[in-house]
Design a protein around this motif. Structure first.
Motif, PDB file in Angstrom:
ATOM      1  N   ALA A 157       1.019  -1.392   0.226  1.00 37.71           N
ATOM      2  CA  ALA A 157      -0.111   0.024  -0.302  1.00 37.71           C
ATOM      3  C   ALA A 157       0.656   1.580   0.223  1.00 37.71           C
ATOM      4  O   ALA A 157       0.634   2.582  -0.982  1.00 37.71           O
ATOM      5  CB  ALA A 157      -0.457   0.240   1.484  1.00 37.71           C
ATOM      6  N   TRP A 158       1.470   1.626   0.798  1.00 36.20           N
ATOM      7  CA  TRP A 158       2.912   2.081   0.539  1.00 36.20           C
ATOM      8  C   TRP A 158       3.819   2.405  -0.662  1.00 36.20           C
ATOM      9  O   TRP A 158       3.858   3.801  -0.969  1.00 36.20           O
ATOM     10  CB  TRP A 158       3.810   2.277   2.158  1.00 36.20           C
ATOM     11  N   TYR A 160       2.961   1.580  -3.539  1.00 32.47           N
ATOM     12  CA  TYR A 160       2.311   1.593  -4.924  1.00 32.47           C
ATOM     13  C   TYR A 160       1.214   2.829  -4.739  1.00 32.47           C
ATOM     14  O   TYR A 160       1.024   3.449  -5.487  1.00 32.47           O
ATOM     15  CB  TYR A 160       1.743   0.181  -5.337  1.00 32.47           C
ATOM     16  N   PHE A 161       1.049   3.434  -3.563  1.00 29.36           N
ATOM     17  CA  PHE A 161       0.101   3.970  -2.906  1.00 29.36           C
ATOM     18  C   PHE A 161       0.600   5.654  -2.684  1.00 29.36           C
ATOM     19  O   PHE A 161      -0.415   6.535  -2.611  1.00 29.36           O
ATOM     20  CB  PHE A 161      -1.369   3.644  -3.644  1.00 29.36           C
ATOM     21  N   ARG A 163      -0.812   5.399   0.643  1.00 32.32           N
ATOM     22  CA  ARG A 163      -0.750   5.262   2.266  1.00 32.32           C
ATOM     23  C   ARG A 163      -1.098   4.304   2.544  1.00 32.32           C
ATOM     24  O   ARG A 163      -0.199   3.469   2.030  1.00 32.32           O
ATOM     25  CB  ARG A 163      -1.788   6.099   1.570  1.00 32.32           C
ATOM     26  N   LEU A 168      -6.975   2.890   1.508  1.00 32.85           N
ATOM     27  CA  LEU A 168      -6.943   2.056   0.157  1.00 32.85           C
ATOM     28  C   LEU A 168      -8.066   2.212  -0.488  1.00 32.85           C
ATOM     29  O   LEU A 168      -9.542   2.447   0.155  1.00 32.85           O
ATOM     30  CB  LEU A 168      -6.965   1.127  -0.076  1.00 32.85           C
ATOM     31  N   SER A 169      -8.276   2.673  -1.895  1.00 28.24           N
ATOM     32  CA  SER A 169      -9.898   2.689  -2.323  1.00 28.24           C
ATOM     33  C   SER A 169     -10.658   1.359  -2.152  1.00 28.24           C
ATOM     34  O   SER A 169      -9.604   0.168  -2.619  1.00 28.24           O
ATOM     35  CB  SER A 169      -9.750   3.749  -3.548  1.00 28.24           C
ATOM     36  N   GLU A 172      -7.764   0.125  -5.191  1.00 26.87           N
ATOM     37  CA  GLU A 172      -6.673   0.162  -5.258  1.00 26.87           C
ATOM     38  C   GLU A 172      -6.500  -1.310  -4.171  1.00 26.87           C
ATOM     39  O   GLU A 172      -5.376  -1.937  -4.599  1.00 26.87           O
ATOM     40  CB  GLU A 172      -6.189   1.422  -4.276  1.00 26.87           C
ATOM     41  N   ARG A 199      -7.757  -6.182 -12.534  1.00 25.50           N
ATOM     42  CA  ARG A 199      -7.988  -5.425 -11.452  1.00 25.50           C
ATOM     43  C   ARG A 199      -9.956  -5.088 -11.804  1.00 25.50           C
ATOM     44  O   ARG A 199     -11.576  -4.931 -11.213  1.00 25.50           O
ATOM     45  CB  ARG A 199      -8.135  -3.551 -11.399  1.00 25.50           C
ATOM     46  N   GLU A 223     -10.711   4.671 -12.320  1.00 24.43           N
ATOM     47  CA  GLU A 223      -9.225   5.379 -11.084  1.00 24.43           C
ATOM     48  C   GLU A 223      -8.184   4.700 -12.207  1.00 24.43           C
ATOM     49  O   GLU A 223      -8.351   3.274 -12.353  1.00 24.43           O
ATOM     50  CB  GLU A 223      -8.773   4.641  -9.825  1.00 24.43           C
ATOM     51  N   PRO A 226      -1.745   3.017 -10.657  1.00 23.42           N
ATOM     52  CA  PRO A 226      -0.468   4.477 -10.865  1.00 23.42           C
ATOM     53  C   PRO A 226       0.448   3.912 -12.086  1.00 23.42           C
ATOM     54  O   PRO A 226       1.066   2.698 -12.011  1.00 23.42           O
ATOM     55  CB  PRO A 226       0.766   3.755  -9.322  1.00 23.42           C
ATOM     56  N   HIS A 230       6.286   4.228  -5.076  1.00 21.67           N
ATOM     57  CA  HIS A 230       6.853   5.463  -4.000  1.00 21.67           C
ATOM     58  C   HIS A 230       7.178   5.208  -3.217  1.00 21.67           C
ATOM     59  O   HIS A 230       7.400   4.052  -2.760  1.00 21.67           O
ATOM     60  CB  HIS A 230       4.760   6.208  -3.645  1.00 21.67           C
TER      61      HIS A 230
END
Length: 771
Positions: A157-158, A160-161, A163, A168-169, A172, A199, A223, A226, A230
């Motif tokens: 989560a951190w 690729y997004f 956060r 996550l949405s 995501e 997805r 959406e 990515p 990150h």
């Protein structure tokens, strides 16, 4: 059968996973501050205790629809897989449940033989008996591969997004759910379309299963995937390293840091880095503490100065010369024992004590200065004389009791230099000691009765939420420092206009009342600034980690601006209550600051400690008899009473007067005694250097000849002549400025001074041999 049951019971590995984990540092609210890569080079965060709902729904829908109804093996899924594989003529489906995938991950994806598959199936059944479904899902989410060196949902989560996993949405969460099935898809530059297709297919399944509604589905498929991974957050990176070195049991450290204040503190430090680096000063550190608990809410171990300037050195824990930053503790101790009042005059003249010759930063002398002003201006000589009177052994013990852990030698090793930076301290300890003073003052009002103190209020700061401070249940009537002495100290340090201890008057505008102190070490190597109010304590250090000094590297110029910028981040403007039950407001002499005597000309109201009530009355004012024009001192033996005028006069010792009157134009020297009267008993002259019993080493000149030493005296009368004698031999005379250079042999000598009124001053000294 017994053998099979025993094998079944003991079939699970213990522990289930032996993988190394990343060390993860979280803030007080669970936000990721920074993390270190695991020992095997993987970003693998510690076991996820609870899987977020969106990822749980997505992964169960995608991997194992009957996860909550089977016992680790899904016969329907196995049957479906066999049928699909036969029809395709190759293996395209494995029929594995999430439980079986957990066991495969635990077994490190061992060879997919029939025997291995059978063992995996048996262990999956056993795992269902050992763990709950939620625990099994947590193991899967924490150990599934998510492409590259990313393992586990939290790291993914951190990565690729950028956060937290619980933020996550649906899009995501679904993207991450399809990755462990084929983690090579995460090559975002090459497989974006295929990854989005998988997805979106999962999102469609969730909509069809009525797990999400139509609007959520439409928003989710819109959406984008990515584009690039990150970088993980790197706030409080020095604290992460420290936590690892200090061996915290948990790989996930829930700290007391406030992420918002931490980010802003790092920005402030690095903004100031651009300023200080112009003077070849490259390192700075700061911590912010909550006074009530000692919790660290911001920890900036260094600037982003680069490897060439040792940016990875954690200066918060590095012992550095303390400069003047410990003077407030001595001031408070003197207030506490009642040997000094806030406005008491203390000597500020050239001083030599057993070969130790402290100097003020300005290289100037005030003669005598009020104690609170000496603290505010950080004058060195008054501090040394105060410590001599207080005793450095007592001060050494006090510093250890209030939290300094770096005093590795006995008190005699430091001596009187203890208050001027002769010892080393860390920003961690020193800021913690200031916070402990503030905490003691705050807690005084929470405890009724005569016993109001917990000595445990003096404790070190802490950064891990799991840290428990020892609580001392028994109250006492005293602490290491009293609330009244602390309040008087903070009240003195509260002034914002002050003569800079190093570079003249400084004014830092702030709407928040703050007690603050700066310090600078010898050689301009360390600049300190520590400030506190009733709620927060902030400590700042500036310098070069390699110890290189720089002109202008002072606490006032380099560290204080950072201190006030950090205070601007903090909410509230609380100041300390005055502990009036421990204080008394009395009238003190306006000029001497001592208790009022009948000879004092004027007075001012001042708060003092109860012990201060027993201090000496004014010893500088005295009653003298003068001619009516106040030109001469007289007495009734040489003048009639009608022509004698009585006055109260402020009189300083000769050496103090010599320097004091140059800074205080209102000072009136004591008038001389008229020649026809008996000479006054008041001492008219004194030696500035050498003092009684001094030992003097005089190096030889370059040509090998003996060096000379400069002796200095002070006389009340600028018109007097002083006659100098060494060992009974006359060696010269001086007028106005009483300096005399001479050569003396090795050994003990006697110096005798006689003025033109016949007053005699005799002192002995010793010349030491060259080494």
């Amino acid at each position: 059968m017994v053998v099979f049951l025993a094998f079944f019971y003991f079939s699970l590995p213990d522990p289930l996973f032996e993988d190394p984990y990343s060390t993860v540092l979280e803030d007080r609210n669970g936000n990721l501050l920074s993390a270190s890569i695991a020992d095997d080079g993987q970003w693998r965060f510690p076991l996820q205790q609870k899987v977020p709902e969106k990822f749980e729904v997505a992964i169960v829908q995608f991997e194992d629809k009957r996860f909550y109804s089977h016992w680790g093996v899904d016969p329907l899924a196995i049957g479906r897989a066999i049928k699909q594989n036969v029809q395709a003529g190759k293996v395209i489906s494995g029929g594995s449940t999430l439980t079986m995938q957990v066991m495969r991950l635990a077994r490190k994806n061992q060879s997919r033989t029939f025997v291995a598959k059978a063992i995996e199936t048996l262990q999956s059944l056993r795992l269902e008996f050992a763990l709950t479904k939620e625990e099994i899902l947590a193991y899967y989410a924490s150990h599934a591969p998510f492409g590259g060196n990313v393992v586990g949902i939290e790291a993914a989560a951190w990565r690729y997004f950028g956060r937290r996993v619980d933020q996550l949405s649906w899009a995501e969460a679904c993207m991450l759910a399809v990755l462990p099935n084929n983690p090579s898809l995460i090559h975002l530059g090459r497989n974006r379309d295929e990854l989005k297709l998988k997805r979106d297919r999962l999102l469609q399944q969730l909509k069809d299963a009525e797990k999400i509604d139509e609007m959520t589905y439409e928003l989710a498929i819109s959406e984008p995937i990515p584009e690039n991974p990150h970088a993980l957050p790197q706030q409080a990176k020095h604290l992460l390293v420290r936590a690892k070195m200090e061996g915290h049991d948990q790989k996930k450290i829930h700290s007391t840091i406030d992420e918002r204040i931490q980010i802003q503190s790092e920005r402030i430090i690095n903004d100031h880095f651009r300023r200080i680096s112009g003077n070849q000063v490259f390192n700075a550190a700061a911590i912010i503490l909550k006074v009530e608990t000692g919790e660290v809410i911001s920890y900036v171990g260094n600037t982003n100065a680069g490897a060439d300037h040792q940016e990875m050195v954690d200066v918060v824990t590095a012992p550095r010369s303390t400069g003047s930053i410990l003077k407030p503790f001595l001031y408070a101790a003197k207030m506490d024992e009642g040997s000094m009042l806030p406005r008491t005059l203390v000597s500020d003249v050239p001083t030599v004590i057993s070969g130790f010759s402290p100097k003020n930063f300005s290289r100037e002398y005030d003669g005598a200065v009020p104690a609170d002003q000496a603290l505010i201006r950080s004058l060195n000589i008054p501090a040394v004389l105060e410590l001599q009177e207080y005793q450095y052994e007592k001060f050494y013990n006090l510093l250890k009791n209030v939290g300094l852990t770096t005093l590795k030698y006995e008190a005699d090793h430091y001596g009187l230099s203890l208050v001027l930076g002769g010892a080393e301290g860390t920003l961690w300890d020193i800021t913690g000691a200031y916070a402990s003073m503030a905490r003691t003052l705050n807690h005084y009002f929470l405890k009724p009765g005569s016993k109001r103190y917990h000595k445990s209020d003096f404790h070190s700061p802490y950064y891990a939420s799991s840290t428990k401070q020892d609580e001392q249940l028994e109250l006492s009537e005293t602490s290491w420092l009293s609330a009244s002495s602390i309040w008087l100290t903070f009240d003195a340090l509260r002034e914002l206009y002050r003569p800079g201890e190093e570079t003249g008057w400084q004014h830092f505008s702030s709407t928040k009342p703050i007690a603050w102190k700066t310090g600078t070490s010898f050689g301009f190597r360390d600049g300190w600034a520590v400030g506190t109010n009733a709620e927060y304590t902030v400590g700042v250090w500036v310098g070069n980690a390699d110890g290189e000094g720089r002109p202008g590297l002072t606490g006032t110029e380099m560290a204080a601006p950072i201190l006030f910028d950090l205070f601007a981040l903090l909410p509230g403007q609380p100041w300390f209550q005055r502990p009036e039950s421990e204080l008394t407001e009395i009238q003190v002499c306006t000029k001497s600051g001592q208790r009022l005597s009948s000879f004092c000309e004027s007075s001012v109201a001042t708060w003092v400690t109860k012990t201060g009530l027993s201090s000496l009355p004014c010893e500088y004012h005295r009653r003298i008899h003068l001619t009516n024009d106040e030109r001469f001192q007289v007495n009734l033996d040489c003048e009639t009473s009608a022509r004698v005028h009585t006055a109260n006069w402020f009189v300083l010792p000769p050496v103090q007067e010599y320097y004091y009157r140059s800074k205080n134009i209102s000072y009136r020297p004591l008038p001389p005694t008229r020649s026809d009267c008996v000479p006054a008993t008041q001492v008219a002259m004194d030696l500035v250097y050498p003092k009684q019993g001094a030992e003097i080493f005089i190096p030889r000149e370059l040509d090998g000849s003996p060096g000379r030493t400069l002796f200095q005296a002070a006389h009340r009368s600028s018109k007097s002549t002083v006659y100098w004698h060494l060992d009974g031999d006359y060696i010269g005379s001086t007028k106005k400025t009483h300096h005399l250079s001479l050569i003396a042999d090795i050994g003990k000598h006697t110096l005798t001074l006689v003025d033109d009124e016949g007053q005699i001053l005799t002192q002995s000294f010793r010349i030491l041999a060259s080494p």
